[in-house]
Design a protein around this motif. Structure first.
Motif, PDB file in Angstrom:
ATOM      1  N   GLU A  30       0.841  -1.200   0.000  1.00 33.99           N
ATOM      2  CA  GLU A  30       0.000   0.000   0.000  1.00 33.99           C
ATOM      3  C   GLU A  30       0.875   1.248   0.000  1.00 33.99           C
ATOM      4  OE1 GLU A  30      -3.962   1.353   2.416  1.00 33.99           O
ATOM      5  OE2 GLU A  30      -2.399   0.321   3.540  1.00 33.99           O
ATOM      6  N   SER A  31       0.555   2.180  -0.867  1.00 36.51           N
ATOM      7  CA  SER A  31       1.310   3.437  -0.884  1.00 36.51           C
ATOM      8  C   SER A  31       0.893   4.294   0.300  1.00 36.51           C
ATOM      9  CB  SER A  31       1.059   4.195  -2.189  1.00 36.51           C
ATOM     10  OG  SER A  31      -0.272   4.674  -2.226  1.00 36.51           O
ATOM     11  N   PRO A  32       1.801   5.130   0.798  1.00 39.44           N
ATOM     12  CA  PRO A  32       1.442   6.019   1.902  1.00 39.44           C
ATOM     13  C   PRO A  32       0.234   6.901   1.581  1.00 39.44           C
ATOM     14  CG  PRO A  32       3.804   5.940   1.664  1.00 39.44           C
ATOM     15  CD  PRO A  32       3.223   5.213   0.483  1.00 39.44           C
ATOM     16  N   SER A  33       0.133   7.388   0.357  1.00 36.85           N
ATOM     17  CA  SER A  33      -1.003   8.253   0.017  1.00 36.85           C
ATOM     18  C   SER A  33      -2.325   7.489   0.088  1.00 36.85           C
ATOM     19  CB  SER A  33      -0.814   8.883  -1.362  1.00 36.85           C
ATOM     20  OG  SER A  33      -0.673   7.895  -2.363  1.00 36.85           O
ATOM     21  N   HIS A  34      -2.358   6.252  -0.378  1.00 37.75           N
ATOM     22  CA  HIS A  34      -3.583   5.450  -0.255  1.00 37.75           C
ATOM     23  C   HIS A  34      -3.865   5.120   1.201  1.00 37.75           C
ATOM     24  CE1 HIS A  34      -3.117   4.314  -4.660  1.00 37.75           C
ATOM     25  NE2 HIS A  34      -4.277   4.932  -4.548  1.00 37.75           N
ATOM     26  N   ALA A  35      -2.825   4.883   1.980  1.00 37.50           N
ATOM     27  CA  ALA A  35      -3.012   4.578   3.399  1.00 37.50           C
ATOM     28  C   ALA A  35      -3.632   5.760   4.135  1.00 37.50           C
ATOM     29  CB  ALA A  35      -1.678   4.187   4.029  1.00 37.50           C
ATOM     30  N   VAL A  36      -3.222   6.983   3.792  1.00 38.07           N
ATOM     31  CA  VAL A  36      -3.809   8.173   4.423  1.00 38.07           C
ATOM     32  C   VAL A  36      -5.302   8.226   4.146  1.00 38.07           C
ATOM     33  CG1 VAL A  36      -3.920  10.698   4.307  1.00 38.07           C
ATOM     34  CG2 VAL A  36      -1.705   9.562   4.492  1.00 38.07           C
ATOM     35  N   VAL A  37      -5.674   8.051   2.902  1.00 35.85           N
ATOM     36  CA  VAL A  37      -7.094   8.103   2.530  1.00 35.85           C
ATOM     37  C   VAL A  37      -7.865   6.988   3.233  1.00 35.85           C
ATOM     38  CG1 VAL A  37      -8.722   7.885   0.609  1.00 35.85           C
ATOM     39  CG2 VAL A  37      -6.639   9.244   0.333  1.00 35.85           C
ATOM     40  N   ASN A  38      -7.320   5.783   3.231  1.00 39.79           N
ATOM     41  CA  ASN A  38      -7.999   4.651   3.870  1.00 39.79           C
ATOM     42  C   ASN A  38      -8.115   4.843   5.379  1.00 39.79           C
ATOM     43  OD1 ASN A  38      -8.408   3.295   1.450  1.00 39.79           O
ATOM     44  ND2 ASN A  38      -6.455   2.229   1.585  1.00 39.79           N
ATOM     45  N   ALA A  39      -7.085   5.391   6.005  1.00 34.87           N
ATOM     46  CA  ALA A  39      -7.109   5.616   7.454  1.00 34.87           C
ATOM     47  C   ALA A  39      -8.157   6.658   7.832  1.00 34.87           C
ATOM     48  CB  ALA A  39      -5.735   6.042   7.947  1.00 34.87           C
TER      49      ALA A  39
END
Length: 107
Positions: A30-39
């Protein structure tokens, strides 16, 4: 990912519970940018598509460049990056995303 209680936000217990910090573990692929959105979506009980675009706040490619993997080598970043997104204060590190309600509502 740490469990996030699902609440309707209508009573004091729900609002108090939501103020606590939520920790999201970044997946291996998972990319950090996708992780931010998912979190943030998990913390706010919204779908990721219901959030404003992350690029309105930070360049996702730069965020991924700071904390993402670089081929077989792990990320070089050892620090953290804080941003306001989706009404939340979000702290990004290499391994996790920490989310809490922004003091000013994230505006």
């Amino acid at each position: 990912m740490t469990d996030n209680p699902i609440t309707d936000g209508n009573d004091e217990d729900d609002r108090q519970e939501r103020r606590s910090e939520f920790t999201y573990d970044v997946g291996a692929d998972e990319s950090p940018s996708h992780a931010v959105v998912n979190a943030v979506a998990a913390y706010t009980n919204r779908s990721p598509i219901d959030l404003d675009p992350l690029y309105d706040v930070v360049d996702p490619d730069h965020l991924d460049g700071l904390f993402g993997k670089r081929g077989p080598e792990p990320s070089r970043a050892g620090g953290s990056f804080v941003l306001l997104f989706g009404g939340c204060e979000v702290t990004v590190t290499r391994d996790e995303i920490r989310v809490r309600e922004a003091d000013d509502g994230g505006r």
